[in-house]
Design a protein around this motif. Structure first.
Motif, PDB file in Angstrom:
ATOM      1  N   TRP A  10       0.824  -1.209   0.000  1.00 19.94           N
ATOM      2  CA  TRP A  10       0.000   0.000   0.000  1.00 19.94           C
ATOM      3  C   TRP A  10       0.860   1.261   0.000  1.00 19.94           C
ATOM      4  N   TYR A  28      -7.874   4.083  -6.205  1.00 19.35           N
ATOM      5  CA  TYR A  28      -7.055   5.065  -5.480  1.00 19.35           C
ATOM      6  C   TYR A  28      -5.651   4.508  -5.224  1.00 19.35           C
ATOM      7  N   ALA A  34     -17.358   1.565  -3.197  1.00 17.51           N
ATOM      8  CA  ALA A  34     -16.213   2.024  -2.389  1.00 17.51           C
ATOM      9  C   ALA A  34     -15.040   1.059  -2.540  1.00 17.51           C
ATOM     10  N   PHE A  64     -11.584   5.847   5.461  1.00 22.43           N
ATOM     11  CA  PHE A  64     -12.160   6.116   4.142  1.00 22.43           C
ATOM     12  C   PHE A  64     -12.574   7.587   4.036  1.00 22.43           C
ATOM     13  N   ILE A  82     -11.476   2.414  -3.794  1.00 25.39           N
ATOM     14  CA  ILE A  82     -10.245   2.267  -2.997  1.00 25.39           C
ATOM     15  C   ILE A  82      -9.156   1.591  -3.823  1.00 25.39           C
ATOM     16  N   MET A 120     -10.040   2.128   5.032  1.00 27.06           N
ATOM     17  CA  MET A 120      -9.895   1.711   3.632  1.00 27.06           C
ATOM     18  C   MET A 120      -9.799   0.187   3.560  1.00 27.06           C
ATOM     19  N   TYR A 129     -19.726   4.202   5.581  1.00 21.99           N
ATOM     20  CA  TYR A 129     -18.566   4.821   4.940  1.00 21.99           C
ATOM     21  C   TYR A 129     -17.819   5.709   5.932  1.00 21.99           C
TER      22      TYR A 129
END
Length: 180
Positions: A72, A129, A122, A80, A126, A107, A102
């Motif tokens: 990561w 992202y 979501a 989040f 993620i 995350m 949320y």
């Protein structure tokens, strides 16, 4: 009528350009191509020329990121709501409420299917992202991704270009198509 067939019919009503893109997105399971274009670029159908560096298209799935937390580009404990728009104040989240909304989710917690995360939007946001931040994809910016999420949360749809509205499910399909 299958769910996929119903979605295609809804897309056809949304307009030829949007329908063509989403049919491509929805046929991904059979053809397995990854989309390596921004949302507005995906709508152009490859009619415009590409300038600048070649797109990097090595996106990884939510399952990968869930099982490879050492890769990561940020902390797995990142809330989040500290990255993506969520109404409310996280300081009111209790330990008991963790991963129940949320607002109160990390995350990492949202990389597992959650009842409140319709279409797993979501989860795919993620993964996208993390793909952007780690350099696995470069055709989409963090700012565009956050704008997509914000519009879906505040308007109920995302508009990649004037006159086109993607539903939350269509946004999820696009994001899902940006990784393996």
């Amino acid at each position: 009528m299958s769910e996929r067939g119903a979605t295609r019919r809804r897309l056809a009503k949304a307009g030829v350009g949007a329908a063509g893109v989403l049919m491509t997105l929805e046929s991904r399971a059979t053809m397995s191509p990854m989309i390596c274009k921004s949302p507005s670029g995906a709508l152009s159908g490859g009619l415009s020329s590409h300038y600048g560096p070649a797109p990097v298209c090595n996106g990884l799935s939510p399952g990968y990121w869930k099982n490879h937390t050492g890769a990561w580009p940020c902390s797995t404990d990142t809330w989040f709501a500290d990255v993506f728009y969520v109404s409310g104040n996280r300081r009111y989240c209790t330990v008991k409420q963790k991963n129940t909304s949320y607002l109160c989710s990390t995350m990492l917690g949202l990389l597992s299917p959650q009842r409140f995360d319709k279409y797993n939007l979501a989860m795919h946001a993620i993964a996208t992202y993390l793909n952007i931040r780690s350099g696995k994809i470069n055709f989409l910016s963090v700012e565009t991704l956050l704008a997509m999420w914000y519009e879906v949360q505040t308007k109920g749809y995302y508009s990649p270009t004037v006159g086109v509205k993607w539903s939350p499910e269509q946004v999820k399909n696009y994001l899902q198509a940006t990784h393996d």
